[in-house]
Scaffold this active site. Structure first.
Site, short mmCIF file in Angstrom:
data_model
loop_
_atom_site.label_atom_id
_atom_site.label_comp_id
_atom_site.label_asym_id
_atom_site.label_seq_id
_atom_site.Cartn_x
_atom_site.Cartn_y
_atom_site.Cartn_z
N LYS A 215 0.82 -1.21 0.00
CA LYS A 215 0.00 0.00 0.00
C LYS A 215 0.85 1.26 0.00
O LYS A 215 0.59 2.20 -0.75
CB LYS A 215 -0.91 0.04 1.23
CG LYS A 215 -2.12 -0.87 1.13
CD LYS A 215 -2.79 -0.99 2.49
CE LYS A 215 -1.82 -1.63 3.45
NZ LYS A 215 -2.35 -2.02 4.73
N ARG B 139 -10.82 0.61 8.49
CA ARG B 139 -10.39 -0.76 8.76
C ARG B 139 -11.44 -1.62 9.40
O ARG B 139 -11.19 -2.77 9.69
CB ARG B 139 -9.19 -0.73 9.71
CG ARG B 139 -7.90 -0.41 9.01
CD ARG B 139 -6.82 -0.26 10.05
NE ARG B 139 -5.92 -1.36 9.98
CZ ARG B 139 -4.65 -1.24 9.60
NH1 ARG B 139 -4.16 -0.07 9.26
NH2 ARG B 139 -3.88 -2.27 9.56
N ARG C 64 10.91 -7.37 6.09
CA ARG C 64 10.84 -5.93 5.83
C ARG C 64 11.75 -5.16 6.79
O ARG C 64 11.82 -5.46 7.97
CB ARG C 64 9.38 -5.50 6.01
CG ARG C 64 9.14 -4.02 5.98
CD ARG C 64 7.73 -3.71 5.58
NE ARG C 64 6.75 -3.98 6.65
CZ ARG C 64 5.45 -3.79 6.49
NH1 ARG C 64 4.98 -3.36 5.33
NH2 ARG C 64 4.62 -4.03 7.47
N ARG D 56 10.21 -2.83 12.06
CA ARG D 56 9.04 -2.26 12.72
C ARG D 56 8.69 -3.10 13.92
O ARG D 56 8.76 -4.31 13.88
CB ARG D 56 7.86 -2.24 11.75
CG ARG D 56 7.53 -0.87 11.25
CD ARG D 56 6.52 -0.92 10.15
NE ARG D 56 5.22 -1.43 10.59
CZ ARG D 56 4.13 -1.34 9.84
NH1 ARG D 56 4.18 -0.79 8.65
NH2 ARG D 56 2.99 -1.81 10.29
N ARG E 73 -2.44 -9.12 13.51
CA ARG E 73 -2.81 -8.16 12.47
C ARG E 73 -3.57 -8.84 11.33
O ARG E 73 -4.54 -8.30 10.82
CB ARG E 73 -1.56 -7.45 11.93
CG ARG E 73 -1.02 -6.42 12.91
CD ARG E 73 0.46 -6.18 12.72
NE ARG E 73 0.78 -5.47 11.50
CZ ARG E 73 1.95 -5.55 10.89
NH1 ARG E 73 2.91 -6.31 11.39
NH2 ARG E 73 2.17 -4.85 9.80
P1 ADP Z 1 -0.36 -2.61 8.63
O1 ADP Z 1 -1.43 -2.32 7.61
O2 ADP Z 1 0.90 -3.12 8.00
O3 ADP Z 1 -0.81 -3.49 9.76
P2 ADP Z 1 -0.24 0.25 9.35
O4 ADP Z 1 1.06 0.94 9.24
O5 ADP Z 1 -1.31 0.62 8.39
O6 ADP Z 1 0.12 -1.29 9.31
O7 ADP Z 1 -0.83 0.41 10.82
C1 ADP Z 1 -0.06 0.07 11.94
C2 ADP Z 1 -0.92 0.01 13.21
O8 ADP Z 1 -1.53 1.30 13.44
C3 ADP Z 1 -2.09 -0.96 13.19
O9 ADP Z 1 -1.72 -2.28 13.50
C4 ADP Z 1 -3.00 -0.33 14.25
O10 ADP Z 1 -2.55 -0.59 15.56
C5 ADP Z 1 -2.83 1.15 14.00
N1 ADP Z 1 -3.83 1.65 13.02
C6 ADP Z 1 -3.57 2.10 11.77
N2 ADP Z 1 -4.71 2.48 11.15
C7 ADP Z 1 -5.71 2.22 12.03
C8 ADP Z 1 -7.14 2.37 11.99
N3 ADP Z 1 -7.76 2.85 10.90
N4 ADP Z 1 -7.86 2.00 13.06
C9 ADP Z 1 -7.26 1.51 14.16
N5 ADP Z 1 -5.94 1.34 14.27
C10 ADP Z 1 -5.16 1.69 13.22
#
Ligand code: ADP
Ligand code: ZN
Length: 218
Positions: free
Chosen positions: A14, A89, A123, A156, A167
């Site tokens: 993404k 999400r 990663r 990370r 996740r």
């Molecule tokens: P990934 O999609 O690889 O899991 P992101 O970088 O998009 O990682 O998000 C990392 C973390 O940030 C998520 O695991 C969550 O804890 C938090 N997060 C991100 N976006 C949201 C959201 N829309 N709602 C709730 N938590 C979020």
């Protein structure tokens, strides 16, 4: 004005695809996870609240995620449009989003879970400039060091087997229904996320009827 949502499981690319798309189209790339990571790094009040939740791979509360998105979009620095990554999400976030903004399309990057593990666990991230590396397909010239800025490459905090498990579970339970909702509204274009990044980008642009991707920016 173009307004898109980009969706896909962890490691589906993404961030990479968003940057490629945002570049010459002058879209603002809003990555909700990056905003939360920034708060953790800067030790803000919000950072303190979300740090452990994120490290465990869980979702932070909807109120917090929604206010981050609301405030970010309220900056109105997106004259040509935006591309939002990491939101919505789950069902409630999707309802909030559809009530507040209208969007032109949803880009769905499709990647099998087996490939997700391989990508995410290999990663690395530059601590200084945020550039993404993959030790299998895109390793740095000097191990542990960023090619562009020389910064240190780190993992990370949530790219561990355990947090990835959580996740992925969260994703399949909560985020897939959002995709179904968008599909019913006929917003969604699906791209196979397995080919090299520039091919995926080309595919997305063709499907959205956008100008072709030119790697050297000409
Ligand atoms: P990934 O999609 O690889 O899991 P992101 O970088 O998009 O990682 O998000 C990392 C973390 O940030 C998520 O695991 C969550 O804890 C938090 N997060 C991100 N976006 C949201 C959201 N829309 N709602 C709730 N938590 C979020
Ligand atoms: Zn760097």
């Amino acid at each position: 004005m173009r307004k898109y949502v980009i969706m896909g499981v962890q490691g589906s690319g993404k961030g990479t695809q968003s940057e490629l798309l945002a570049g010459d189209l002058d879209l603002v790339h809003i990555a909700v996870g990056d905003i939360f990571r920034w708060h953790v790094q800067q030790h803000t009040k919000m950072g303190a609240k979300v740090r452990r939740i994120m490290a465990a791979g869980e979702l932070v509360g909807d109120d917090m995620a929604e206010s981050v998105v609301r405030e970010r979009l309220a900056q109105h620095d997106w004259n040509y449009g935006f591309l939002i990554d990491g939101f919505p999400r789950n069902g409630p976030q999707a309802l909030f989003f559809l009530e507040s903004y209208d969007i032109d399309g949803v880009i769905y990057l499709n990647l099998p879970d087996s490939e997700v593990r391989r990508r995410v666990l290999n990663r690395r991230l530059c601590a200084k400039c945020g550039m993404d590396y993959n030790l299998i397909s895109n390793s740095p010239a000097v191990p542990g060091q960023c090619d562009t800025c020389g910064g240190e490459l780190i993992t990370r905090e949530d790219d561990t087997e355990e947090a990835l498990e959580v996740r992925l579970r969260e994703y399949h339970e909560k985020t897939n229904p959002v995709l179904d909702l968008f599909r019913r509204k006929e917003y969604v274009v699906t791209a196979d996320a397995r080919p090299p990044a520039d091919e995926v980008q080309q595919d997305i642009r063709e499907q959205l009827g956008l100008p072709p991707y030119k790697p050297n920016g000409t």
